[in-house]
Design an enzyme around this catalytic site. Structure first.
Site, mmCIF file in Angstrom:
data_model
loop_
_atom_site.group_PDB
_atom_site.id
_atom_site.type_symbol
_atom_site.label_atom_id
_atom_site.label_comp_id
_atom_site.label_asym_id
_atom_site.label_seq_id
_atom_site.Cartn_x
_atom_site.Cartn_y
_atom_site.Cartn_z
ATOM 1 N N TYR A 53 8.189 5.096 8.869
ATOM 2 C CA TYR A 53 9.052 4.381 9.644
ATOM 3 C C TYR A 53 8.273 2.362 8.859
ATOM 4 O O TYR A 53 9.251 1.384 10.317
ATOM 5 C CB TYR A 53 8.164 4.227 10.940
ATOM 6 C CG TYR A 53 8.619 5.171 11.030
ATOM 7 C CD1 TYR A 53 10.125 5.168 11.857
ATOM 8 C CD2 TYR A 53 8.013 6.235 12.448
ATOM 9 C CE1 TYR A 53 10.935 6.489 12.357
ATOM 10 C CE2 TYR A 53 9.082 7.832 12.360
ATOM 11 C CZ TYR A 53 10.423 7.589 12.104
ATOM 12 O OH TYR A 53 10.458 8.748 13.449
ATOM 13 N N GLY A 54 8.199 2.681 8.192
ATOM 14 C CA GLY A 54 7.420 0.603 7.872
ATOM 15 C C GLY A 54 6.801 0.617 6.468
ATOM 16 O O GLY A 54 6.080 2.049 5.855
ATOM 17 N N VAL A 55 6.788 -0.259 6.042
ATOM 18 C CA VAL A 55 5.783 -0.446 5.149
ATOM 19 C C VAL A 55 5.168 -0.769 5.474
ATOM 20 O O VAL A 55 4.295 -1.259 6.205
ATOM 21 C CB VAL A 55 6.860 -1.830 4.586
ATOM 22 C CG1 VAL A 55 6.262 -1.457 2.772
ATOM 23 C CG2 VAL A 55 8.745 -1.686 3.977
ATOM 24 N N VAL A 56 3.940 -0.969 3.969
ATOM 25 C CA VAL A 56 2.197 -0.597 5.052
ATOM 26 C C VAL A 56 1.230 -1.953 3.588
ATOM 27 O O VAL A 56 1.840 -0.905 2.455
ATOM 28 C CB VAL A 56 1.414 -0.120 4.645
ATOM 29 C CG1 VAL A 56 0.443 -0.750 5.596
ATOM 30 C CG2 VAL A 56 2.189 0.756 6.313
ATOM 31 N N GLU A 64 4.465 2.837 2.022
ATOM 32 C CA GLU A 64 6.074 2.968 2.181
ATOM 33 C C GLU A 64 6.175 4.015 2.910
ATOM 34 O O GLU A 64 7.098 5.670 2.367
ATOM 35 C CB GLU A 64 7.294 2.449 1.089
ATOM 36 C CG GLU A 64 9.124 2.519 1.999
ATOM 37 C CD GLU A 64 9.410 1.655 1.557
ATOM 38 O OE1 GLU A 64 9.398 1.274 0.665
ATOM 39 O OE2 GLU A 64 10.470 1.014 2.905
ATOM 40 N N ILE A 70 1.237 -1.740 0.045
ATOM 41 C CA ILE A 70 0.116 -0.045 -0.014
ATOM 42 C C ILE A 70 0.497 1.172 -0.538
ATOM 43 O O ILE A 70 0.525 2.231 -0.445
ATOM 44 C CB ILE A 70 -1.009 0.184 1.270
ATOM 45 C CG1 ILE A 70 -1.958 -0.873 1.281
ATOM 46 C CG2 ILE A 70 -1.878 1.397 1.308
ATOM 47 C CD1 ILE A 70 -2.445 -1.319 2.460
ATOM 48 N N ASP A 111 1.554 14.148 14.902
ATOM 49 C CA ASP A 111 1.616 13.888 12.961
ATOM 50 C C ASP A 111 -0.121 13.955 12.880
ATOM 51 O O ASP A 111 0.283 13.440 11.590
ATOM 52 C CB ASP A 111 2.509 13.059 12.903
ATOM 53 C CG ASP A 111 2.946 13.108 11.290
ATOM 54 O OD1 ASP A 111 3.229 14.227 11.019
ATOM 55 O OD2 ASP A 111 3.618 12.259 11.215
HETATM 56 N N1 LIG Z 1 -4.977 0.108 8.232
HETATM 57 C C1 LIG Z 1 -4.654 0.730 7.112
HETATM 58 N N2 LIG Z 1 -5.089 0.218 6.504
HETATM 59 C C2 LIG Z 1 -5.004 0.238 4.804
HETATM 60 N N3 LIG Z 1 -3.708 1.153 4.613
HETATM 61 C C3 LIG Z 1 -2.784 2.259 5.857
HETATM 62 C C4 LIG Z 1 -3.478 1.556 7.105
HETATM 63 N N4 LIG Z 1 -1.897 2.415 8.121
HETATM 64 C C5 LIG Z 1 -2.163 2.539 6.772
HETATM 65 N N5 LIG Z 1 -1.763 2.937 5.361
HETATM 66 C C6 LIG Z 1 -1.388 4.097 4.950
HETATM 67 O O1 LIG Z 1 -0.200 3.010 4.903
HETATM 68 C C7 LIG Z 1 0.378 4.462 4.784
HETATM 69 C C8 LIG Z 1 1.716 5.309 5.491
HETATM 70 O O2 LIG Z 1 0.971 4.443 7.228
HETATM 71 P P1 LIG Z 1 1.602 5.246 8.285
HETATM 72 O O3 LIG Z 1 2.063 7.042 7.950
HETATM 73 O O4 LIG Z 1 1.244 4.709 9.356
HETATM 74 O O5 LIG Z 1 3.336 5.141 7.963
HETATM 75 P P2 LIG Z 1 4.491 5.766 8.395
HETATM 76 O O6 LIG Z 1 5.681 4.454 8.098
HETATM 77 O O7 LIG Z 1 4.419 6.111 9.867
HETATM 78 O O8 LIG Z 1 4.206 6.648 7.499
HETATM 79 P P3 LIG Z 1 4.372 8.493 7.017
HETATM 80 O O9 LIG Z 1 5.995 8.317 6.412
HETATM 81 O O10 LIG Z 1 3.878 8.984 6.777
HETATM 82 O O11 LIG Z 1 5.077 8.225 9.015
HETATM 83 C C9 LIG Z 1 -1.118 5.973 5.509
HETATM 84 O O12 LIG Z 1 -0.997 6.319 4.073
HETATM 85 C C10 LIG Z 1 -1.620 4.946 4.103
HETATM 86 O O13 LIG Z 1 -1.744 5.173 3.243
#
Ligand SMILES: Nc1ncnc2c1ncn2[C@@H]1O[C@H](COP(=O)(O)OP(=O)(O)OP(=O)(O)O)[C@@H](O)[C@H]1O
Length: 638
Positions: free
Chosen positions: A303-306, A300, A298, A416
């Site tokens: 902090y993590g890949v989703v 990246e 979905i 955030d």
């Molecule tokens: N439960 C979920 N269902 C569907 N998509 C999700 C979900 N959680 C996160 N995502 C997708 O993944 C993206 C990144 O998630 P998240 O913000 O938790 O990660 P991060 O690594 O902390 O990102 P950032 O660089 O924005 O801080 C979100 O913008 C969203 O598009």
């Protein structure tokens, strides 16, 4: 007691048993080379895993007495350890994410209740490269020396903040135990907890888990232990009665009673508390990521890949967020610990639900399993030809404010909030995600890092280097989000901190001591700003528009202006915003059921689709934050 080396566990702190997610078990499990010959002939690695897992499980039910390690794998230190006390980290490297299961002594504790009957269950995420411990009062995890400073602040979540001695567990309200309790559940279990209350000391409280499946596992363990004790010839009555006790409790109530220690009710009696049902999954042990079928990536993030994935057992579609470990020299990432802690403790319709934590094949493959949401507001606005209508914005803002209000009422600042961290599903439900930067706060406020909130949504007090800030920073972000929902354009899209401040001042006018008392004392205010006297915000949202600019009524504009108040003291709170007249004015908020639905565009990662990428100078800054600790560098302009 010195922090770091000897953790200052309180006497009796962990006197019973805990449930561990044991990653070192997995390490053992995945030692292919050593075991190759033994398992040669199995058709797949998976099959080997299963057999190894069974073997290790069998080995682990034989758990030794307090202060001694049960087998040769670990080796507790020489001193008597309190049951449940975690390793200081000297014995092994790598992550230990454990539900561990130690015996219950048959001795009685200070309240005269056999310890075997003082069930304590709590998930532990520990890191061997970091000394890490669980504060079961708080259902929280504490980190190593540098992180200790932070964990003190994280843990001291409710006023007044007491003095924290180094190495001492901080006595702070239990996230899951006080304001977070589910009142319905509590009343349902009142009878049971009343029965138990009489047995508990006044400084203890009762936690109740809904945990039928665990009982099954427990009774299996009991059987296994009892056969083990037959073999060894020693009585392990404690462990057996522990499980029997569970069965009794569950028979009575369908719940398991857990003594967490800590808070007491106002009348001095322990408060029954219910942990979210999803916690029960944690108690069954950590599932493997191979229990999920990966569908597509979905996004990246920092902090993590989703990933989008399917639970093979239930067929449920979920989002798996892989915790990024690579850059972490010190072990389990602090941001991930915070996120897991907070998300597991929070439960609200407007906050994304973390169902469980699962492990990949390597020790540093840790995934959060979340409910799947089809869209995030950022990606959605970029694909949507028209902005949301006023009634849609009201529906979204109401849900958003409810979620933020829940956070703030529970002493959590998100830190955030931005459109990409707000998820929307095709049932019109909005949920806040990404709690990597969020934290519990206390009162009086302590100095926190200013390196939070993505630039476009960052409050002016942060931009000006204020070291003490509050929930008002989230409210500023909500103002920016509300404007963006109405216009489909970011309100202040600065490229640098100074550019960001400049854009804000040009739109809202430069702040003065009258509009924002104390402003001139902020570190960043020493810089000479160009004076903009005029508030240009209204021009962006016309009351009536014939030229296609977004419309917002005077009442709506009033809410927006209150969210974007320079003075954090005067900025509207989530609670007041929820009661704002705008939500009662026509057009009324759209019901969730009538919110438009959009195609799920997840075949392509959201981030790749993004047209307007918000500059993320924070990625670099956040890394610095992790390295430098919570106090940061002392302001943007220093
Ligand atoms: N439960 C979920 N269902 C569907 N998509 C999700 C979900 N959680 C996160 N995502 C997708 O993944 C993206 C990144 O998630 P998240 O913000 O938790 O990660 P991060 O690594 O902390 O990102 P950032 O660089 O924005 O801080 C979100 O913008 C969203 O598009």
């Amino acid at each position: 007691m010195a922090a770091g080396k000897n953790w200052g566990y309180r006497v009796n702190e962990f006197r019973a048993r805990e449930v561990d997610l044991r990653v070192d078990r997995r390490r053992d499990l995945y030692r292919f080379d050593e075991n190759y010959d033994r398992y040669h002939g199995f058709s797949s690695k998976k099959e080997v895993f299963r057999v190894r897992e069974r073997e290790i499980m069998e080995k682990e039910v034989v758990i030794g007495d307090y202060g001694r390690r049960d087998d040769k794998r670990g080796g507790y230190c020489d001193r008597e350890r309190e049951p449940g006390e975690l390793s200081s980290g000297s014995e092994s490297n790598g992550v230990e994410l454990r539900f561990h299961d130690k015996e219950i002594s048959s001795v009685e504790d200070e309240v005269g209740l056999p310890l075997a009957k003082r069930r304590k269950i709590y998930p532990v995420v520990s890191v061997h490269t970091l000394p890490i411990k669980l504060d079961r009062d708080n259902f929280m995890l504490c980190l190593n020396e540098s992180a200790l400073e932070e964990s003190k602040s994280v843990l001291t979540s409710s006023p007044p903040l007491g003095q924290i001695e180094e190495g001492e567990l901080v006595s702070a309200p239990n996230i899951s135990a006080s304001r977070w309790a589910d009142e319905v559940e509590v009343s349902r279990d009142e009878d049971i907890s009343k029965k138990k209350k009489s047995n508990l000391s006044s400084n203890r409280e009762t936690l109740i888990y809904e945990l039928p499946e665990f009982t099954k596992e427990c009774s299996e363990k009991a059987r296994s232990r009892s056969s083990d004790s037959n073999r060894s010839g020693t009585s392990r009555a404690g462990s057996v009665s522990e499980c029997e006790y569970h069965e009794n409790v569950v028979e009575e109530s369908g719940h398991i009673e857990i003594d967490s220690g800590g808070e007491v009710g106002s009348d001095g009696s322990p408060e029954p508390v219910v942990l979210p049902k999803r916690s029960s999954n944690m108690l069954q042990g950590c599932r493997s990521v191979y229990d999920f079928e990966r569908l597509n990536k979905i996004d990246e993030g920092t902090y993590g890949v989703v990933f989008k994935a399917k639970d093979k057992m239930t067929g449920e579609i979920v989002a798996l967020k892989k915790v990024k470990m690579a850059k972490e020299r010190e072990g389990f990432p602090l941001t991930a610990l915070r996120e897991i802690n907070i998300l597991l403790s929070l439960h609200h319709p407007s906050i994304v639900d973390v169902k469980e934590v699962v492990m990949g094949p390597d020790m540093d493959d840790i995934f959060m399993v979340m409910e799947y949401m089809e869209h995030d507001l950022k990606a959605l606005m970029e694909t949507k030809p028209q902005p949301f209508s006023q009634s849609e914005v009201k529906c979204l803002m109401l849900q958003l404010l409810e979620g933020v209000n829940h956070l703030h009422e529970n002493w959590v600042i998100h830190r955030d909030l931005k459109t990409s961290n707000i998820l929307l599903n095709n049932r019109g439900e909005l949920k806040i995600c990404d709690f990597g930067l969020s934290r519990q706060y206390g009162s009086p406020l302590k100095p926190y890092t200013q390196l939070v909130v993505t630039l476009w949504y960052r409050a002016p007090e942060l931009l000006l280097g204020a070291k003490q800030y509050s929930t008002a920073i989230d409210m500023w972000s909500l103002g920016c989000i509300m404007a963006e929902l109405l216009t489909k354009e970011p309100l202040f899209n600065g490229k640098t901190d100074v550019d960001q401040l400049d854009k804000i001042c040009r739109t809202l006018g430069t702040p003065t001591e009258e509009t924002w008392p104390g402003f001139t004392k902020l570190p960043g205010a020493k810089v000479k700003f160009v004076k903009h006297h005029c508030d240009q915000l209204r021009k962006k949202f016309r009351a009536t528009s014939f030229i296609g600019s977004p419309i917002i009524s005077e009442v709506g504009y009033d809410l927006l202006r209150k969210l974007l108040n320079y003075d954090p003291e005067k900025r509207i709170t989530a609670k007041d915003a929820l009661n704002h007249e705008w939500f009662r004015e026509v057009p009324l908020p759209k019901s969730k059921d009538f919110m438009p639905t959009f195609p799920d565009l997840h075949a392509q990662a959201r981030r790749e689709r993004r047209v307007m990428k918000s500059p993320d100078p924070l990625e670099e800054q956040r890394r610095r934050e992790l390295q430098q600790g919570e106090l940061g560098t002392g302001g943007l302009f220093s």
